[in-house]
Motif scaffolding. Structure first.
Motif, PDB file in Angstrom:
ATOM      1  N   PHE A  57     -22.916   9.846  25.792  1.00 57.67           N
ATOM      2  CA  PHE A  57     -23.838   8.790  25.370  1.00 57.67           C
ATOM      3  C   PHE A  57     -23.125   7.723  24.548  1.00 57.67           C
ATOM      4  O   PHE A  57     -22.021   7.930  24.046  1.00 57.67           O
ATOM      5  CB  PHE A  57     -24.990   9.395  24.573  1.00 57.67           C
ATOM      6  CG  PHE A  57     -25.813  10.364  25.373  1.00 57.67           C
ATOM      7  CD1 PHE A  57     -26.678   9.919  26.356  1.00 57.67           C
ATOM      8  CD2 PHE A  57     -25.695  11.725  25.161  1.00 57.67           C
ATOM      9  CE1 PHE A  57     -27.422  10.807  27.106  1.00 57.67           C
ATOM     10  CE2 PHE A  57     -26.445  12.628  25.904  1.00 57.67           C
ATOM     11  CZ  PHE A  57     -27.313  12.167  26.878  1.00 57.67           C
ATOM     12  N   HIS A  58     -23.789   6.613  24.386  1.00 57.39           N
ATOM     13  CA  HIS A  58     -23.284   5.435  23.681  1.00 57.39           C
ATOM     14  C   HIS A  58     -22.863   5.719  22.240  1.00 57.39           C
ATOM     15  O   HIS A  58     -22.028   5.019  21.686  1.00 57.39           O
ATOM     16  CB  HIS A  58     -24.350   4.333  23.677  1.00 57.39           C
ATOM     17  CG  HIS A  58     -25.669   4.785  23.125  1.00 57.39           C
ATOM     18  ND1 HIS A  58     -25.952   4.804  21.781  1.00 57.39           N
ATOM     19  CD2 HIS A  58     -26.766   5.274  23.738  1.00 57.39           C
ATOM     20  CE1 HIS A  58     -27.176   5.270  21.587  1.00 57.39           C
ATOM     21  NE2 HIS A  58     -27.690   5.568  22.773  1.00 57.39           N
ATOM     22  N   ASP A  59     -23.405   6.774  21.635  1.00 58.59           N
ATOM     23  CA  ASP A  59     -23.115   7.070  20.229  1.00 58.59           C
ATOM     24  C   ASP A  59     -22.063   8.173  20.059  1.00 58.59           C
ATOM     25  O   ASP A  59     -21.867   8.683  18.962  1.00 58.59           O
ATOM     26  CB  ASP A  59     -24.391   7.456  19.496  1.00 58.59           C
ATOM     27  CG  ASP A  59     -25.068   8.680  20.091  1.00 58.59           C
ATOM     28  OD1 ASP A  59     -24.551   9.243  21.076  1.00 58.59           O
ATOM     29  OD2 ASP A  59     -26.128   9.074  19.569  1.00 58.59           O
ATOM     30  N   GLY A  60     -21.423   8.559  21.165  1.00 53.42           N
ATOM     31  CA  GLY A  60     -20.384   9.575  21.097  1.00 53.42           C
ATOM     32  C   GLY A  60     -20.868  11.004  21.252  1.00 53.42           C
ATOM     33  O   GLY A  60     -20.066  11.935  21.223  1.00 53.42           O
ATOM     34  N   THR A  61     -22.172  11.212  21.424  1.00 58.55           N
ATOM     35  CA  THR A  61     -22.692  12.557  21.652  1.00 58.55           C
ATOM     36  C   THR A  61     -22.626  12.877  23.135  1.00 58.55           C
ATOM     37  O   THR A  61     -22.421  11.991  23.974  1.00 58.55           O
ATOM     38  CB  THR A  61     -24.140  12.704  21.137  1.00 58.55           C
ATOM     39  OG1 THR A  61     -24.969  11.735  21.797  1.00 58.55           O
ATOM     40  CG2 THR A  61     -24.213  12.502  19.633  1.00 58.55           C
ATOM     41  N   LYS A  62     -22.790  14.161  23.448  1.00 60.34           N
ATOM     42  CA  LYS A  62     -22.734  14.596  24.847  1.00 60.34           C
ATOM     43  C   LYS A  62     -23.841  15.603  25.115  1.00 60.34           C
ATOM     44  O   LYS A  62     -24.449  16.149  24.193  1.00 60.34           O
ATOM     45  CB  LYS A  62     -21.388  15.234  25.157  1.00 60.34           C
ATOM     46  CG  LYS A  62     -21.191  16.579  24.461  1.00 60.34           C
ATOM     47  CD  LYS A  62     -19.956  17.279  24.966  1.00 60.34           C
ATOM     48  CE  LYS A  62     -19.771  18.620  24.312  1.00 60.34           C
ATOM     49  NZ  LYS A  62     -20.718  19.635  24.714  1.00 60.34           N
ATOM     50  N   LEU A  63     -24.074  15.845  26.385  1.00 59.32           N
ATOM     51  CA  LEU A  63     -25.065  16.823  26.817  1.00 59.32           C
ATOM     52  C   LEU A  63     -24.599  17.405  28.143  1.00 59.32           C
ATOM     53  O   LEU A  63     -24.145  16.669  29.020  1.00 59.32           O
ATOM     54  CB  LEU A  63     -26.428  16.133  26.998  1.00 59.32           C
ATOM     55  CG  LEU A  63     -27.658  16.985  27.149  1.00 59.32           C
ATOM     56  CD1 LEU A  63     -27.921  17.795  25.883  1.00 59.32           C
ATOM     57  CD2 LEU A  63     -28.869  16.095  27.421  1.00 59.32           C
ATOM     58  N   ASP A  64     -24.673  18.718  28.281  1.00 55.69           N
ATOM     59  CA  ASP A  64     -24.364  19.368  29.554  1.00 55.69           C
ATOM     60  C   ASP A  64     -25.658  19.541  30.331  1.00 55.69           C
ATOM     61  O   ASP A  64     -26.681  19.935  29.764  1.00 55.69           O
ATOM     62  CB  ASP A  64     -23.720  20.740  29.323  1.00 55.69           C
ATOM     63  CG  ASP A  64     -22.363  20.633  28.654  1.00 55.69           C
ATOM     64  OD1 ASP A  64     -21.667  19.625  28.884  1.00 55.69           O
ATOM     65  OD2 ASP A  64     -22.000  21.550  27.895  1.00 55.69           O
ATOM     66  N   ILE A  65     -25.601  19.249  31.616  1.00 62.85           N
ATOM     67  CA  ILE A  65     -26.783  19.441  32.457  1.00 62.85           C
ATOM     68  C   ILE A  65     -26.441  20.398  33.594  1.00 62.85           C
ATOM     69  O   ILE A  65     -25.301  20.475  34.037  1.00 62.85           O
ATOM     70  CB  ILE A  65     -27.340  18.110  33.010  1.00 62.85           C
ATOM     71  CG1 ILE A  65     -26.358  17.476  33.990  1.00 62.85           C
ATOM     72  CG2 ILE A  65     -27.700  17.150  31.904  1.00 62.85           C
ATOM     73  CD1 ILE A  65     -27.015  16.488  34.899  1.00 62.85           C
ATOM     74  N   ASP A  66     -27.449  21.120  34.032  1.00 60.92           N
ATOM     75  CA  ASP A  66     -27.284  22.045  35.151  1.00 60.92           C
ATOM     76  C   ASP A  66     -27.156  21.259  36.450  1.00 60.92           C
ATOM     77  O   ASP A  66     -27.952  20.348  36.714  1.00 60.92           O
ATOM     78  CB  ASP A  66     -28.482  22.987  35.265  1.00 60.92           C
ATOM     79  CG  ASP A  66     -28.621  23.922  34.073  1.00 60.92           C
ATOM     80  OD1 ASP A  66     -27.643  24.065  33.316  1.00 60.92           O
ATOM     81  OD2 ASP A  66     -29.706  24.509  33.911  1.00 60.92           O
ATOM     82  N   VAL A  67     -26.170  21.620  37.251  1.00 63.78           N
ATOM     83  CA  VAL A  67     -26.008  20.990  38.557  1.00 63.78           C
ATOM     84  C   VAL A  67     -27.006  21.596  39.548  1.00 63.78           C
ATOM     85  O   VAL A  67     -27.665  20.885  40.300  1.00 63.78           O
ATOM     86  CB  VAL A  67     -24.557  21.149  39.065  1.00 63.78           C
ATOM     87  CG1 VAL A  67     -24.414  20.627  40.489  1.00 63.78           C
ATOM     88  CG2 VAL A  67     -23.588  20.426  38.128  1.00 63.78           C
ATOM     89  N   VAL A  68     -27.125  22.924  39.518  1.00 64.51           N
ATOM     90  CA  VAL A  68     -28.091  23.638  40.352  1.00 64.51           C
ATOM     91  C   VAL A  68     -29.094  24.295  39.417  1.00 64.51           C
ATOM     92  O   VAL A  68     -28.714  24.945  38.447  1.00 64.51           O
ATOM     93  CB  VAL A  68     -27.393  24.715  41.220  1.00 64.51           C
ATOM     94  CG1 VAL A  68     -28.403  25.489  42.042  1.00 64.51           C
ATOM     95  CG2 VAL A  68     -26.347  24.074  42.122  1.00 64.51           C
ATOM     96  N   PHE A  69     -30.381  24.102  39.691  1.00 64.88           N
ATOM     97  CA  PHE A  69     -31.428  24.661  38.838  1.00 64.88           C
ATOM     98  C   PHE A  69     -31.711  26.103  39.238  1.00 64.88           C
ATOM     99  O   PHE A  69     -31.991  26.390  40.401  1.00 64.88           O
ATOM    100  CB  PHE A  69     -32.714  23.858  38.961  1.00 64.88           C
ATOM    101  CG  PHE A  69     -32.621  22.432  38.486  1.00 64.88           C
ATOM    102  CD1 PHE A  69     -31.507  21.941  37.823  1.00 64.88           C
ATOM    103  CD2 PHE A  69     -33.677  21.567  38.702  1.00 64.88           C
ATOM    104  CE1 PHE A  69     -31.441  20.631  37.387  1.00 64.88           C
ATOM    105  CE2 PHE A  69     -33.632  20.259  38.267  1.00 64.88           C
ATOM    106  CZ  PHE A  69     -32.512  19.779  37.606  1.00 64.88           C
TER     107      PHE A  69
END
Length: 163
Positions: free
Chosen positions: A28-40
């Motif tokens: 993200f623009h503020d330097g934070t991150k998030l992991d998301i599932d590719v397959v649910f």
């Protein structure tokens, strides 16, 4: 021809890891991150549906109206909760999920998250969850109709007896 081996939990866990370990990272623009599932995971999809129904039921019990836009926002919040690494605490009520949606949207986090999901995975999950929620809501509506009918019949019988 090779002899088939008996299924073991060790084998099942290895297959599970292979199928569901892939994550995509969103920065993200503020330097934070998030992991998301590719397959649910199917189990997470099921939890998503259960949670959505619970939140809808909460609103119905309070006799509060829920329009389609609010429902879509809450479903989006639930998707982020279930299929990302976002850390949430105290996210229990319909209004809590609505607040999460607004905060993520207002601070430019939501769009990158949604764009990072596989579009087909996301679309089918949304469609299936809404379809199942509609089925459950129809059952609830039918049950309420039967209860109301029964109460009306009881009142009518009482009125006839007192006349």
């Amino acid at each position: 021809m090779a002899k088939a081996q008996n299924l073991s939990m060790t084998h099942a866990k290895k297959e599970d890891t292979k199928k569901y370990k892939d994550k995509k990272q969103v920065l993200f623009h503020d330097g934070t991150k998030l992991d998301i599932d590719v397959v649910f995971r199917p189990s997470k999809k099921q939890e998503l549906g259960v949670d959505l129904l619970k939140l809808i039921r909460e609103k119905i019990e309070k006799l509060e109206n829920v329009d389609g836009n609010l429902l879509t926002d809450v479903l989006t919040s639930l998707i982020v909760k279930h299929f990302t690494s976002i850390q949430v605490k105290g996210l229990e009520s319909f209004d809590d999920h609505l607040e999460m949606y607004k905060i993520l949207q207002d601070n430019d986090y939501l769009s990158p998250i949604l764009q990072a999901f596989d579009p087909i995975e996301l679309q089918t999950t949304i469609e299936n969850t809404i379809e199942e929620a509609n089925k459950q809501m129809n059952k609830i509506s039918d049950d309420l109709d039967r209860i109301l009918e029964s109460q009306m019949e009881s009142r009518s019988e009482l009125n006839e007896e007192t006349v």
